[in-house]
Design a protein around this motif. Structure first.
Motif, short mmCIF file in Angstrom:
data_model
loop_
_atom_site.label_atom_id
_atom_site.label_comp_id
_atom_site.label_asym_id
_atom_site.label_seq_id
_atom_site.Cartn_x
_atom_site.Cartn_y
_atom_site.Cartn_z
N LYS A 72 -35.28 39.16 12.89
CA LYS A 72 -34.23 39.03 11.55
C LYS A 72 -35.30 39.45 10.61
O LYS A 72 -36.39 39.04 10.43
CB LYS A 72 -33.97 37.54 11.65
CG LYS A 72 -32.94 36.98 12.24
CD LYS A 72 -32.38 35.79 12.12
CE LYS A 72 -31.51 35.26 13.11
NZ LYS A 72 -31.13 34.02 13.11
N ARG A 74 -35.38 40.40 6.29
CA ARG A 74 -34.93 40.24 4.81
C ARG A 74 -34.47 41.84 4.61
O ARG A 74 -34.91 42.94 4.75
CB ARG A 74 -36.03 40.10 3.77
CG ARG A 74 -36.36 38.51 3.67
CD ARG A 74 -37.24 38.35 2.25
NE ARG A 74 -38.31 39.24 2.24
CZ ARG A 74 -39.44 38.92 2.79
NH1 ARG A 74 -39.70 37.92 3.70
NH2 ARG A 74 -40.70 39.58 2.60
N GLN A 75 -33.17 41.98 4.30
CA GLN A 75 -32.37 43.21 4.09
C GLN A 75 -33.06 44.03 2.81
O GLN A 75 -33.24 45.40 3.14
CB GLN A 75 -31.13 42.91 3.73
CG GLN A 75 -30.38 42.10 4.65
CD GLN A 75 -30.21 42.66 5.94
OE1 GLN A 75 -30.03 43.97 6.00
NE2 GLN A 75 -30.36 42.10 7.20
N GLU A 100 -26.73 38.81 15.38
CA GLU A 100 -27.18 37.72 14.95
C GLU A 100 -28.97 38.15 14.52
O GLU A 100 -29.41 37.53 13.79
CB GLU A 100 -27.48 37.06 16.35
CG GLU A 100 -28.32 35.82 16.03
CD GLU A 100 -28.58 34.94 17.30
OE1 GLU A 100 -29.48 33.97 17.33
OE2 GLU A 100 -28.00 35.35 18.47
N PHE A 101 -29.32 39.44 14.99
CA PHE A 101 -30.68 40.07 14.71
C PHE A 101 -30.44 41.55 13.73
O PHE A 101 -29.20 41.90 14.06
CB PHE A 101 -31.34 40.27 16.11
CG PHE A 101 -31.69 38.89 16.54
CD1 PHE A 101 -32.97 38.31 16.07
CD2 PHE A 101 -31.13 38.19 17.37
CE1 PHE A 101 -33.23 36.91 16.70
CE2 PHE A 101 -31.57 37.06 18.14
CZ PHE A 101 -32.55 36.39 17.78
N ASP A 102 -31.34 41.74 13.13
CA ASP A 102 -31.40 43.09 12.50
C ASP A 102 -32.00 44.17 13.13
O ASP A 102 -31.47 45.39 12.76
CB ASP A 102 -31.80 42.81 11.08
CG ASP A 102 -31.14 41.75 10.22
OD1 ASP A 102 -30.09 41.44 9.94
OD2 ASP A 102 -31.95 40.46 10.00
N ASP A 131 -37.71 36.13 11.26
CA ASP A 131 -37.87 35.48 12.57
C ASP A 131 -37.97 36.66 13.85
O ASP A 131 -37.62 37.75 13.57
CB ASP A 131 -36.57 34.67 12.82
CG ASP A 131 -36.59 33.75 14.09
OD1 ASP A 131 -37.77 33.49 14.66
OD2 ASP A 131 -35.73 33.20 14.58
#
Length: 145
Positions: A72, A74-75, A100-102, A131
């Protein structure tokens, strides 16, 4: 751009054996050698074929431990995070994904201690990582595509 059965046949054979001769390729897809050269050049010029590489057995090349790492992030930090990830020599593949994950990473490490070092000391310390979850790979391979 529409690929026909001949194009798909050429791509399938090249995925199986990137060193196949044009003569053998032509024979297997039932076209002339000239036509096979033409198709290959077209697939290259269209960017469908982007290169050739060796397929390396990770275990035999000293990378006995493999894991998928789900991040995960930060965008706003994707570009910086991507640059840091690309510095990892143990990174075999990454994908920016939805859900759920990036980010999903395929990491190949020498052993479990090396994997632990990469995960805790390198990846989790990277800018923008919020995360991380890890799944150890027991066996992997390639599909027919």
């Amino acid at each position: 751009m529409e690929l026909d059965a001949t194009d798909r046949g050429i791509l399938k054979l090249l995925r199986e054996d990137g060193r196949i001769s044009v003569a053998a390729l032509a024979e297997r897809v039932h076209v002339s050698r000239t036509h096979a050269y033409s198709r290959l050049n077209r697939l290259h010029s269209l960017g469908v074929i982007t290169g050739y590489r060796a397929v390396v057995d990770p275990s035999l090349s000293g990378r006995k431990e493999s894991a998928y790492v789900f991040l995960k992030a930060r965008q706003s930090s994707w570009r910086e995070l991507k640059a840091a990830l690309l510095e990892l020599e143990e990174l075999e593949h990454y994908a920016l994904v939805g859900g759920e994950f990036d980010v999903v990473l395929l990491i190949r490490a020498a052993d479990s201690a090396d994997l632990r070092r990469i995960l805790f000391d390198r990846i989790q310390a990277m800018p923008g990582v919020v995360d991380a979850r890890t799944s150890i790979i027991f066996e992997d391979g390639e599909g027919p595509l």
